[in-house]
Design an enzyme around this catalytic site. Sequence first.
Site, mmCIF file in Angstrom:
data_model
loop_
_atom_site.group_PDB
_atom_site.id
_atom_site.type_symbol
_atom_site.label_atom_id
_atom_site.label_comp_id
_atom_site.label_asym_id
_atom_site.label_seq_id
_atom_site.Cartn_x
_atom_site.Cartn_y
_atom_site.Cartn_z
ATOM 1 N N GLU A 228 -3.724 -40.751 40.057
ATOM 2 C CA GLU A 228 -4.712 -41.772 40.404
ATOM 3 C C GLU A 228 -4.087 -42.974 41.093
ATOM 4 O O GLU A 228 -4.663 -43.528 42.037
ATOM 5 C CB GLU A 228 -5.472 -42.216 39.151
ATOM 6 C CG GLU A 228 -6.359 -41.146 38.537
ATOM 7 C CD GLU A 228 -5.628 -40.245 37.567
ATOM 8 O OE1 GLU A 228 -6.269 -39.348 36.989
ATOM 9 O OE2 GLU A 228 -4.402 -40.437 37.373
ATOM 10 N N ARG B 291 -6.768 -45.784 35.182
ATOM 11 C CA ARG B 291 -5.335 -45.496 35.252
ATOM 12 C C ARG B 291 -4.679 -46.095 36.496
ATOM 13 O O ARG B 291 -3.462 -46.103 36.619
ATOM 14 C CB ARG B 291 -5.100 -43.980 35.225
ATOM 15 C CG ARG B 291 -5.877 -43.258 34.131
ATOM 16 C CD ARG B 291 -5.475 -41.821 34.011
ATOM 17 N NE ARG B 291 -4.381 -41.680 33.060
ATOM 18 C CZ ARG B 291 -3.628 -40.596 32.944
ATOM 19 N NH1 ARG B 291 -3.813 -39.580 33.758
ATOM 20 N NH2 ARG B 291 -2.677 -40.537 32.053
ATOM 21 N N LYS C 100 -5.152 -18.727 34.058
ATOM 22 C CA LYS C 100 -6.370 -19.355 33.564
ATOM 23 C C LYS C 100 -7.463 -18.305 33.428
ATOM 24 O O LYS C 100 -7.658 -17.476 34.305
ATOM 25 C CB LYS C 100 -6.833 -20.461 34.517
ATOM 26 C CG LYS C 100 -6.373 -21.843 34.136
ATOM 27 C CD LYS C 100 -7.092 -22.907 34.939
ATOM 28 C CE LYS C 100 -6.780 -24.288 34.405
ATOM 29 N NZ LYS C 100 -7.524 -25.339 35.117
#
Length: 613
Positions: A363, A391, A278
């Site tokens: 979630e 979700r 990243k």
Amino acid sequence: MTSLLDTINDPQQLRALERRQLPALAEELRAFVIDSVAQTGGHLSSNLGVVELTIALHYVFDTPEDRLVWDVGHQTYPHKILTGRREAMRALRKPGGIAGFPRRHESPYDTFGTGHSSTSISAALGMAVAAQQAGSERRSVAIIGDGAMTAGMAFEALNNAGAMDANLLVILNDNDMSISPNVGALQNYLAKLLSGKFYDRMRRSSEKVLGVVPPVLNFAKRAEEHMKGMMTPGTLFEEFGFNYIGPIDGHDLDTLVTTLSNIRQLKGPQFLHVVTQKGHGFQPAEDNPGKFHGVGKFDPSNGCAVSASATKTYTQVFADWLVDMAAADDKLIGVTPAMCDGSGLNRFAEQFPTRYFDVGIAEQHALTFAAGMACEGLKPVVAIYSTFLQRAYDQLIHDIALQNLPVMFAIDRGGLVGADGPTHAGSFDLTYLRCIPNMVVMTPADENECRQMLTTAYRHDGPTAVRYPRGGGPGVSIDHALTTLPIGRAELRRQGKNVALLVFGSLLPAALQAAEPLDATVVNMRFVKPLDTALIAQLAISHKLLVTVEENTLSGGAGTAVLEALQAMQLTVEALCLGLPDQFIEHGVHETMLADCGLNAQGILASIEKKLT
């Protein structure tokens, strides 16, 4: 200088380049991304990590005929730039400009709209099956990160795909190096070997020859898996029915192109493990990829923000409260589904590491995990964005509310969210929360009230939700005592006549401004559930018009709750409900978006005056 990049307006022009030109293109593309995001803000570190991978994918695959499905989609800036939207990047995430995520209506190269995680494998599998049904050789590729791979939906899709023979390629973009940190020449060589036609022919021929002797075939397969498992972490994905390849260096274009070219010739489900970094190529983002995940405008020479707000955000109010409450009560547990920084849990995680749980992008698990702790006397606080709580709706109802467990939800990003657009807007939470039995739902009007509501929610023996917007509030002073509010009690902010504004949440300052020329009453409702029905009844009797104001969809929202209460009390009064319209609202500047919805002071006043005429 982007002289090479400037010649690329679609992937066909990219595919016309010689392979030796690709590294230079990658350098230009990375520089363009840095400069572009510095001017507009947006997601940076994730995009810098996939520059080479994006080039290789468009170089090898016949896009858009071959389908690329990007998971989440915040890493698609290089993809957008290479697919004819280079000039449009200057208006990225601005009103009328291109979105920060893939949008099907924006480009034929955006094959699937995303914004939430872990959907790519399911979508790409659906596309692969559709190609199979049509007798097409079209390829489908899902590009998913190691974070998104933690979600159950990704594994559901892997399980389903492995039982099919559709031509699906799943690329695991492992940018945390958590699965296999050692990437080098041996791994790259092995990936080229395992993706080549020779290896594929050898495996298929062996299956045919040994198929007449099942025990020998089974032994051969186990031996193959054992050998590959010794050198690569692919046994898990092989068990799902995929041909695992990798890990390979995601910044080595030669290896990427060779491997992808080989894989494109293979049949059936393939799995390529790519390791990236990243923020690659921009030192500030390499050093702190989390900080540069989502950024505002910054100086590209050093990564420093151009400007920062002095106003304390609601997220920071929650962050301070969480640490203070944790110090006061050792039963408090902090839970987040991979949103530590965004939800304000960093300081809590540092000071109370044994009471902090980041469960990954999961979630559903986060809620039931919290429910289990609540069963045992702990007090879990789930910090989550409104759009992501959607979700886990079944878990919210079945595992928490039905059992009346004391799980508290700190719901960030309620209402519109500006540049992130409709995928991240919290437009529906008041609607989907208030219809659940046992829930207590609160909407603070300012920072101090937010802190008081957080304490109120935490100390309530049942499921609670405090829903607050992105960004800062009106800038009121904050009382740092851990005080509570009486549940279900509204607050009269302005006494007027004829018209009463019942305001839910952060639109209170706009409502107060609109009330002045009308000499209207203004009530800070505070609680969506339970409502202050006694006060509503008084207002209905003493006023000619009741106006509800909320930054939530009108359908089934807080305004609807007031109308239901009036009907239940058999009270008749003129009413006007103001809120978000029944549509997905495109990205833009938050203040402008509210004005467009008639939810600024001028809009509220205009709607009331129209109703009164």
